[in-house]
Scaffold this motif. Structure first.
Motif, short mmCIF file in Angstrom:
data_model
loop_
_atom_site.label_atom_id
_atom_site.label_comp_id
_atom_site.label_asym_id
_atom_site.label_seq_id
_atom_site.Cartn_x
_atom_site.Cartn_y
_atom_site.Cartn_z
N GLN A 258 0.84 -1.21 0.00
CA GLN A 258 0.00 0.00 0.00
C GLN A 258 0.87 1.26 0.00
O GLN A 258 2.05 1.21 0.34
CB GLN A 258 -0.85 0.04 1.27
N GLY A 259 0.23 2.36 -0.33
CA GLY A 259 0.86 3.67 -0.15
C GLY A 259 1.80 4.10 -1.26
O GLY A 259 2.51 5.09 -1.13
N THR B 262 -4.05 2.64 -7.83
CA THR B 262 -4.51 3.72 -8.71
C THR B 262 -4.06 3.41 -10.14
O THR B 262 -4.84 3.52 -11.10
CB THR B 262 -3.93 5.07 -8.22
C1 LIG Z 1 -7.98 -0.24 -0.93
C2 LIG Z 1 -6.50 -0.40 -1.17
C3 LIG Z 1 -6.26 -1.18 -2.45
C4 LIG Z 1 -5.87 1.00 -1.32
O1 LIG Z 1 -4.47 0.87 -1.35
P1 LIG Z 1 -3.55 2.18 -1.47
O2 LIG Z 1 -2.14 1.75 -1.42
O3 LIG Z 1 -4.02 3.20 -0.50
O4 LIG Z 1 -3.92 2.70 -2.91
P2 LIG Z 1 -2.91 3.07 -4.08
O5 LIG Z 1 -2.11 1.88 -4.44
O6 LIG Z 1 -3.69 3.71 -5.13
O7 LIG Z 1 -1.91 4.10 -3.38
C5 LIG Z 1 -2.37 5.35 -2.92
C6 LIG Z 1 -1.41 5.83 -1.88
O8 LIG Z 1 -0.09 5.90 -2.45
C7 LIG Z 1 0.34 7.27 -2.49
N1 LIG Z 1 1.01 7.41 -3.79
C8 LIG Z 1 2.36 7.42 -3.96
N2 LIG Z 1 2.65 7.52 -5.25
C9 LIG Z 1 1.49 7.56 -5.93
C10 LIG Z 1 1.15 7.66 -7.30
N3 LIG Z 1 2.08 7.72 -8.25
N4 LIG Z 1 -0.16 7.67 -7.65
C11 LIG Z 1 -1.12 7.60 -6.72
N5 LIG Z 1 -0.85 7.52 -5.39
C12 LIG Z 1 0.43 7.50 -5.00
C13 LIG Z 1 -0.91 8.09 -2.31
O9 LIG Z 1 -0.63 9.35 -1.74
C14 LIG Z 1 -1.69 7.21 -1.35
O10 LIG Z 1 -1.11 7.26 -0.07
P3 LIG Z 1 -1.90 7.90 1.16
O11 LIG Z 1 -3.12 7.07 1.39
O12 LIG Z 1 -0.91 7.82 2.25
O13 LIG Z 1 -2.23 9.29 0.71
C15 LIG Z 1 -5.83 -1.13 0.03
O14 LIG Z 1 -5.92 -0.32 1.18
C16 LIG Z 1 -6.44 -2.50 0.33
O15 LIG Z 1 -6.22 -3.45 -0.40
N6 LIG Z 1 -7.21 -2.59 1.43
C17 LIG Z 1 -7.79 -3.88 1.88
C18 LIG Z 1 -8.80 -4.44 0.92
C19 LIG Z 1 -9.84 -3.45 0.53
O16 LIG Z 1 -10.27 -2.62 1.32
N7 LIG Z 1 -10.28 -3.54 -0.74
C20 LIG Z 1 -11.29 -2.67 -1.28
C21 LIG Z 1 -12.65 -3.16 -1.03
S1 LIG Z 1 -13.85 -2.05 -1.74
#
Ligand SMILES: CC(C)(COP(=O)(O)OP(=O)(O)OC[C@H]1O[C@@H](n2cnc3c(N)ncnc32)[C@H](O)[C@@H]1OP(=O)(O)O)[C@@H](O)C(=O)NCCC(=O)NCCS
Length: 171
Positions: A94-95, A100
Motif C-alpha cells: 500500500q501507499g 490507482t
Molecule cells: C484499498 C486499497 C487497495 C488502497 O491501497 P492504497 O495503497 O491506498 O492505494 P494506491 O495503491 O492507489 O496508493 C495510494 C497511496 O499511495 C500514495 N502514492 C504514492 N505515489 C502515488 C502515485 N504515483 N499515484 C497515486 N498515489 C500514489 C498516495 O498518496 C496514497 O497514499 P496515502 O493514502 O498515504 O495518501 C488497500 O488499502 C487494500 O487493499 N485494502 C484492503 C482491501 C480493501 O479494502 N479492498 C477494497 C474493497 S472495496
C-alpha cells in the motif's frame, strides 16, 4: 503490471492471502471461506469461467516477480455495458499508488477493449483508502447502498462511484 489470473497462481496467491488475513478481513467478506489452497483454486476456476463468458475478469498485480494483490471486474453487465471494479493489495504494497495505476489499466480495458459505457467502484463508507482510490481517479460519487454487504458480524453500507466512457475520454 497486470496479468490475467491462471491456475498455477494458486499457491502463491493463497500464501499472500494467508499472510494478510487479519488486515484484509477488515473490509473483505471472503477470508473465513479461504482456508486452504483449494479455496483459491476454486476462486481461480470461477474467475476463468467468468472471463470465458465475458461476465468478469480477475487480474494479478505483479511487481518484480511477485504478486502484490488482485483487481478486476467482479461483474460485467454486457446488456447495460457496465463493469464493476474490485481490488485488494497486500498490506506492505500500500501507499505507493499501485492500485490507482492498476485501475487506470482496468479502465482502459473496460472502455477500449470491452466497449463498456460505465465502470463502477463500490467502497464501504468507512474504507478511506478504497474511497481515496476512486476519488483520486476522478470518479463521481453517485449515491449510497445502505447495508450493502454482510461483513462477518455487521452490515456495511457502500458509497457508489462511477465513471462513464465519455468522462474517461475527456480526462
Ligand atoms: C484499498 C486499497 C487497495 C488502497 O491501497 P492504497 O495503497 O491506498 O492505494 P494506491 O495503491 O492507489 O496508493 C495510494 C497511496 O499511495 C500514495 N502514492 C504514492 N505515489 C502515488 C502515485 N504515483 N499515484 C497515486 N498515489 C500514489 C498516495 O498518496 C496514497 O497514499 P496515502 O493514502 O498515504 O495518501 C488497500 O488499502 C487494500 O487493499 N485494502 C484492503 C482491501 C480493501 O479494502 N479492498 C477494497 C474493497 S472495496
Amino acid at each position: 503490471m497486470l496479468k490475467l489470473i491462471e491456475k498455477d497462481d494458486a499457491d502463491e496467491l493463497f500464501a499472500l492471502v494467508d499472510r494478510n488475513r487479519t488486515y484484509l478481513r477488515e473490509w473483505l467478506p471472503w477470508l473465513d471461506m479461504t482456508n486452504e489452497v483449494k479455496d483459491v483454486e476454486v476462486f481461480i476456476e470461477r474467475s476463468l469461467k467468468q472471463h470465458e463468458e465475458g461476465v468478469g475478469q480477475a487480474h494479478l498485480i505483479i511487481e518484480g516477480n511477485e504478486i502484490r494483490g488482485v483487481c478486476g471486474f467482479n461483474k460485467i453487465d454486457k446488456t447495460n455495458r457496465s463493469a464493476f471494479i474490485g481490488y485488494w493489495l497486500s498490506a506492505d504494497a500500500q501507499g505507493r499508488g499501485l492500485m490507482t495505476k492498476a485501475c487506470r489499466e482496468l479502465e482502459r480495458i473496460a472502455f477500449e477493449e470491452l466497449d463498456m459505457n460505465k465502470v463502477e467502484i463500490h467502497a464501504a463508507e468507512g474504507n478511506k483508502p478504497s474511497r481515496a482510490v476512486a476519488e483520486r481517479l476522478g470518479y463521481q460519487e453517485t449515491g449510497r447502498s445502505l447495508d450493502a454487504e454482510w461483513l462477518y458480524d455487521h452490515f456495511v453500507s457502500f458509497v457508489l462511484y462511477c465513471k462513464r466512457q465519455s468522462d474517461w475520454r475527456t480526462l
